[in-house]
Design an enzyme around this catalytic site. Structure first.
Site, PDB file in Angstrom:
ATOM      1  N   TYR A   1     -39.549 -46.731  54.895  1.00 26.67           N
ATOM      2  CA  TYR A   1     -39.563 -47.038  56.318  1.00 26.67           C
ATOM      3  C   TYR A   1     -39.671 -48.552  56.379  1.00 26.67           C
ATOM      4  O   TYR A   1     -40.420 -49.168  55.597  1.00 26.67           O
ATOM      5  CB  TYR A   1     -40.733 -46.372  57.026  1.00 26.67           C
ATOM      6  CG  TYR A   1     -40.542 -44.890  57.286  1.00 26.67           C
ATOM      7  CD1 TYR A   1     -39.327 -44.395  57.747  1.00 26.67           C
ATOM      8  CD2 TYR A   1     -41.587 -43.989  57.086  1.00 26.67           C
ATOM      9  CE1 TYR A   1     -39.160 -43.039  58.003  1.00 26.67           C
ATOM     10  CE2 TYR A   1     -41.418 -42.625  57.336  1.00 26.67           C
ATOM     11  CZ  TYR A   1     -40.193 -42.162  57.792  1.00 26.67           C
ATOM     12  OH  TYR A   1     -40.027 -40.825  58.040  1.00 26.67           O
TER      13      TYR A   1
ATOM     14  N   SER B   1     -43.053 -40.934  49.905  1.00 29.28           N
ATOM     15  CA  SER B   1     -42.906 -41.459  51.266  1.00 29.28           C
ATOM     16  C   SER B   1     -43.577 -42.825  51.369  1.00 29.28           C
ATOM     17  O   SER B   1     -44.634 -43.046  50.771  1.00 29.28           O
ATOM     18  CB  SER B   1     -43.571 -40.496  52.252  1.00 29.28           C
ATOM     19  OG  SER B   1     -43.813 -41.149  53.482  1.00 29.28           O
TER      20      SER B   1
ATOM     21  N   PRO C   1     -39.753 -36.883  50.386  1.00 30.39           N
ATOM     22  CA  PRO C   1     -40.830 -37.761  50.869  1.00 30.39           C
ATOM     23  C   PRO C   1     -41.586 -37.104  52.017  1.00 30.39           C
ATOM     24  O   PRO C   1     -40.976 -36.652  52.984  1.00 30.39           O
ATOM     25  CB  PRO C   1     -40.077 -39.015  51.356  1.00 30.39           C
ATOM     26  CG  PRO C   1     -38.651 -38.616  51.502  1.00 30.39           C
ATOM     27  CD  PRO C   1     -38.421 -37.471  50.568  1.00 30.39           C
TER      28      PRO C   1
ATOM     29  N   GLN D   1     -39.126 -43.723  49.228  1.00 30.01           N
ATOM     30  CA  GLN D   1     -38.512 -43.627  50.558  1.00 30.01           C
ATOM     31  C   GLN D   1     -39.020 -44.761  51.423  1.00 30.01           C
ATOM     32  O   GLN D   1     -40.220 -44.956  51.589  1.00 30.01           O
ATOM     33  CB  GLN D   1     -38.841 -42.274  51.191  1.00 30.01           C
ATOM     34  CG  GLN D   1     -38.326 -42.138  52.622  1.00 30.01           C
ATOM     35  CD  GLN D   1     -39.373 -42.512  53.648  1.00 30.01           C
ATOM     36  OE1 GLN D   1     -40.543 -42.218  53.460  1.00 30.01           O
ATOM     37  NE2 GLN D   1     -38.974 -43.169  54.732  1.00 30.01           N
TER      38      GLN D   1
ATOM     39  N   THR E   1     -34.590 -43.692  54.948  1.00 31.30           N
ATOM     40  CA  THR E   1     -34.597 -42.642  55.980  1.00 31.30           C
ATOM     41  C   THR E   1     -34.293 -43.274  57.325  1.00 31.30           C
ATOM     42  O   THR E   1     -34.968 -44.222  57.733  1.00 31.30           O
ATOM     43  CB  THR E   1     -35.971 -41.941  56.024  1.00 31.30           C
ATOM     44  OG1 THR E   1     -36.189 -41.312  54.769  1.00 31.30           O
ATOM     45  CG2 THR E   1     -36.016 -40.888  57.128  1.00 31.30           C
TER      46      THR E   1
ATOM     47  N   LYS F   1     -30.867 -41.039  53.897  1.00 28.05           N
ATOM     48  CA  LYS F   1     -31.423 -39.717  54.250  1.00 28.05           C
ATOM     49  C   LYS F   1     -31.379 -39.515  55.765  1.00 28.05           C
ATOM     50  O   LYS F   1     -31.826 -40.382  56.526  1.00 28.05           O
ATOM     51  CB  LYS F   1     -32.873 -39.630  53.755  1.00 28.05           C
ATOM     52  CG  LYS F   1     -33.598 -38.341  54.139  1.00 28.05           C
ATOM     53  CD  LYS F   1     -34.912 -38.229  53.377  1.00 28.05           C
ATOM     54  CE  LYS F   1     -35.685 -36.980  53.716  1.00 28.05           C
ATOM     55  NZ  LYS F   1     -36.449 -37.074  54.973  1.00 28.05           N
TER      56      LYS F   1
ATOM     57  N   GLY G   1     -35.339 -26.494  55.504  1.00 34.43           N
ATOM     58  CA  GLY G   1     -35.264 -25.034  55.626  1.00 34.43           C
ATOM     59  C   GLY G   1     -35.252 -24.270  54.317  1.00 34.43           C
ATOM     60  O   GLY G   1     -35.170 -23.042  54.325  1.00 34.43           O
TER      61      GLY G   1
ATOM     62  N   HIS H   1     -34.506 -33.836  58.839  1.00 36.64           N
ATOM     63  CA  HIS H   1     -35.935 -34.150  58.738  1.00 36.64           C
ATOM     64  C   HIS H   1     -36.779 -32.889  58.958  1.00 36.64           C
ATOM     65  O   HIS H   1     -37.873 -32.937  59.513  1.00 36.64           O
ATOM     66  CB  HIS H   1     -36.297 -35.215  59.778  1.00 36.64           C
ATOM     67  CG  HIS H   1     -37.290 -36.233  59.303  1.00 36.64           C
ATOM     68  ND1 HIS H   1     -36.952 -37.520  58.953  1.00 36.64           N
ATOM     69  CD2 HIS H   1     -38.631 -36.156  59.144  1.00 36.64           C
ATOM     70  CE1 HIS H   1     -38.037 -38.193  58.613  1.00 36.64           C
ATOM     71  NE2 HIS H   1     -39.083 -37.382  58.710  1.00 36.64           N
TER      72      HIS H   1
HETATM   73  C1  LIG Z   1     -45.612 -33.337  56.963  1.00 35.22           C
HETATM   74  C2  LIG Z   1     -44.274 -33.964  56.750  1.00 35.22           C
HETATM   75  C3  LIG Z   1     -44.176 -35.339  56.667  1.00 35.22           C
HETATM   76  C4  LIG Z   1     -42.941 -35.946  56.435  1.00 35.22           C
HETATM   77  N1  LIG Z   1     -42.873 -37.298  56.241  1.00 35.22           N
HETATM   78  C5  LIG Z   1     -41.696 -37.868  55.918  1.00 35.22           C
HETATM   79  C6  LIG Z   1     -41.624 -39.250  55.589  1.00 35.22           C
HETATM   80  O1  LIG Z   1     -42.624 -39.952  55.568  1.00 35.22           O
HETATM   81  N2  LIG Z   1     -40.411 -39.766  55.281  1.00 35.22           N
HETATM   82  C7  LIG Z   1     -39.263 -39.006  55.279  1.00 35.22           C
HETATM   83  O2  LIG Z   1     -38.192 -39.517  54.989  1.00 35.22           O
HETATM   84  N3  LIG Z   1     -39.314 -37.694  55.564  1.00 35.22           N
HETATM   85  C8  LIG Z   1     -40.486 -37.107  55.866  1.00 35.22           C
HETATM   86  N4  LIG Z   1     -40.536 -35.766  56.108  1.00 35.22           N
HETATM   87  C9  LIG Z   1     -39.295 -34.965  56.057  1.00 35.22           C
HETATM   88  C10 LIG Z   1     -39.026 -34.466  54.636  1.00 35.22           C
HETATM   89  O3  LIG Z   1     -38.690 -35.504  53.766  1.00 35.22           O
HETATM   90  C11 LIG Z   1     -37.873 -33.458  54.627  1.00 35.22           C
HETATM   91  O4  LIG Z   1     -36.727 -34.044  55.194  1.00 35.22           O
HETATM   92  C12 LIG Z   1     -38.187 -32.167  55.367  1.00 35.22           C
HETATM   93  O5  LIG Z   1     -39.535 -31.806  55.230  1.00 35.22           O
HETATM   94  C13 LIG Z   1     -37.310 -31.052  54.824  1.00 35.22           C
HETATM   95  O6  LIG Z   1     -37.487 -29.861  55.533  1.00 35.22           O
HETATM   96  P1  LIG Z   1     -38.485 -28.692  55.087  1.00 35.22           P
HETATM   97  O7  LIG Z   1     -39.844 -29.136  55.492  1.00 35.22           O
HETATM   98  O8  LIG Z   1     -37.983 -27.534  55.869  1.00 35.22           O
HETATM   99  O9  LIG Z   1     -38.340 -28.533  53.587  1.00 35.22           O
HETATM  100  C14 LIG Z   1     -41.768 -35.135  56.337  1.00 35.22           C
HETATM  101  C15 LIG Z   1     -41.880 -33.754  56.411  1.00 35.22           C
HETATM  102  C16 LIG Z   1     -43.120 -33.170  56.607  1.00 35.22           C
HETATM  103  C17 LIG Z   1     -43.201 -31.672  56.652  1.00 35.22           C
END
Ligand SMILES: Cc1cc2nc3c(=O)[nH]c(=O)nc-3n(C[C@H](O)[C@H](O)[C@H](O)COP(=O)(O)O)c2cc1C
Length: 400
Positions: free
Chosen positions: A172, A149, A120, A170, A198, A272, A329, A296
């Protein structure tokens, strides 16, 4: 699955990691693997996620690109998410005779083409006009799950109609439980296959504060109305809407909420943001179907450990009771191999596909999934694995 205890992954002597060109990337504040890309202009010429990132960087507004790219505070966790994979090494057996591999996997009982899911990610309409619709279509083309998301910028119904792929929603949580209940009912009715709750908080990103980064008014109004806050209208001032948004969400959830959610949906629930074994146990006891080991992507509390370093302990607790996923990562197919070897059923990616969306919309997300798919396939061939079941901890050793 054959497994042996892998143990704590250790830091290199000085906690530093050296890039291919000999520079100390941690001291420079760079994320290794991200800065190694060569500038290319066309998405079809991108040969790595690093390339896709650079295309996105050249096409996006700086504040929006930084919103995707950066992590909280000093970005220790952001960097360590990537560095931690370098501390784990692969020791492939020789002469295995493997020439074909199968990347398919069952997630929550559904067979998908590869163990790489879209996490998400909020605000996708800021990255590309087609936003989440484009990303969901790419997931469908590549045969994987789209994790929507709550804050993606589209409604549940719009995403449901966009693409025929398995979709997870996902959540919130709105403070107003009537709004939450109606939202969950819509998710139940729209054909989503899971709810991802999350629960990790504490985002504090210098870049966003420096840029005074804010979702444009029209997008924020749509987002809030999509959630079910029908009292929000374009007639309100920007300040009124921001204030409403800041107050609308429940940021003080406790374990009781999982029971509440359980009563309002029959869908599997995944938690999550799990990094602690005791939290994993509580979540299992509370009836979740899956855990997403995640910090996250280093966007929440800085100083949390790399997700991959927390994975093994969570897998130990989960046993056969629930499915365990990992994100944060992942930039290479070999990262995925390592995560699967340590017990993840599949991984989720965030930034890589957000960059893909910013670089080239739907085609960019497809390219990202294809690159990681092909890299994983190559890693499996090299390690003599015909299927994901063959990817075990025996293939790994730790450095340090
Ligand atoms: C721009 C951005 C917005 C995100 N928004 C959400 C979100 O709305 N809800 C959520 O559970 N995680 C969110 N995440 C976290 C991602 O779900 C995920 O846990 C994370 O990006 C994984 O790491 P990575 O970017 O290194 O792959 C977001 C990540 C990014 C990069």
């Amino acid at each position: 699955m054959k497994r042996r205890q892998f143990g704590q992954v250790m830091f290199t002597a000085a906690g530093a990691v050296t890039a291919a060109d000999g520079t100390d990337v941690v001291a420079q504040g760079e994320v290794p693997g991200q800065e190694q890309g060569v500038q290319v202009d066309r998405i079809e010429d991108a040969v790595s996620i690093a390339d896709v990132r650079l295309i996105a960087k050249s096409r996006m507004e700086e504040a929006t690109f930084d919103y995707i790219d950066t992590g909280s505070c000093d970005q220790y966790t952001l960097r360590d998410n990537v560095n931690a994979f370098q501390r784990i090494q692969v020791l492939p057996p020789l002469l295995t005779g493997v020439r074909k591999v199968d990347l398919s996997v069952n997630v929550l009982g559904k067979k998908i083409a590869m163990p790489i899911l879209l996490a998400p990610v909020a605000g996708q309409r800021m990255f590309h006009a087609e936003g989440g619709l484009a990303a969901a279509r790419a997931a469908a083309t590549m045969g994987t799950v789209y994790g929507m998301s709550s804050s993606v910028g589209n409604s549940v119904e719009e995403i449901a109609a966009a693409a025929d792929c398995p979709k997870w929603f996902q959540l919130y949580v709105p403070k107003d439980r009537q709004v939450t209940r109606r939202l969950v009912e819509r998710v139940n009715g729209a054909g989503f296959e899971a709810i991802v709750l999350t629960v990790d908080l504490g985002e504090w990103k210098d870049a966003d504060r420096r840029h005074k980064f804010a979702v444009p008014k029209n997008m924020l109004v749509k987002h809030l109305r999509d959630i079910g806050f029908s009292q929000v209208t374009m007639d309100m001032s920007e300040e009124e809407i921001q204030t409403f948004n800041a107050d609308a969400w429940d940021l003080a959830l406790s374990w009781e909420f999982i029971s509440w959610l359980r009563r309002h949906t029959k869908l599997p629930i995944l938690l999550k943001g799990v990094l602690r074994p005791d939290d994993a146990q509580r979540a299992i006891d509370a009836g979740v179907s899956g855990l997403v080991v995640s910090n996250h992507g280093g966007r929440r509390l800085d100083g949390m450990p790399a997700s991959i370093d927390s994975l093994e302990a969570i897998v130990e607790v989960a046993g056969e009771a629930v499915e365990v996923y990992l994100d944060s990562g992942i930039r290479r197919g070999t990262d995925i191999l390592k995560a699967l070897a340590l017990g993840a059923r599949a991984v989720l990616i965030g930034r890589p596909y957000a960059w893909g969306l910013g670089a080239a919309g739907e085609a960019g997300v497809e390219r990202v999934l294809q690159l990681l798919h092909d890299e994983l396939e190559n890693a499996m061939l090299s390690a003599g694995c015909t299927s994901l079941q063959d990817i075990t901890t025996d293939l790994l050793q730790r450095s340090g």
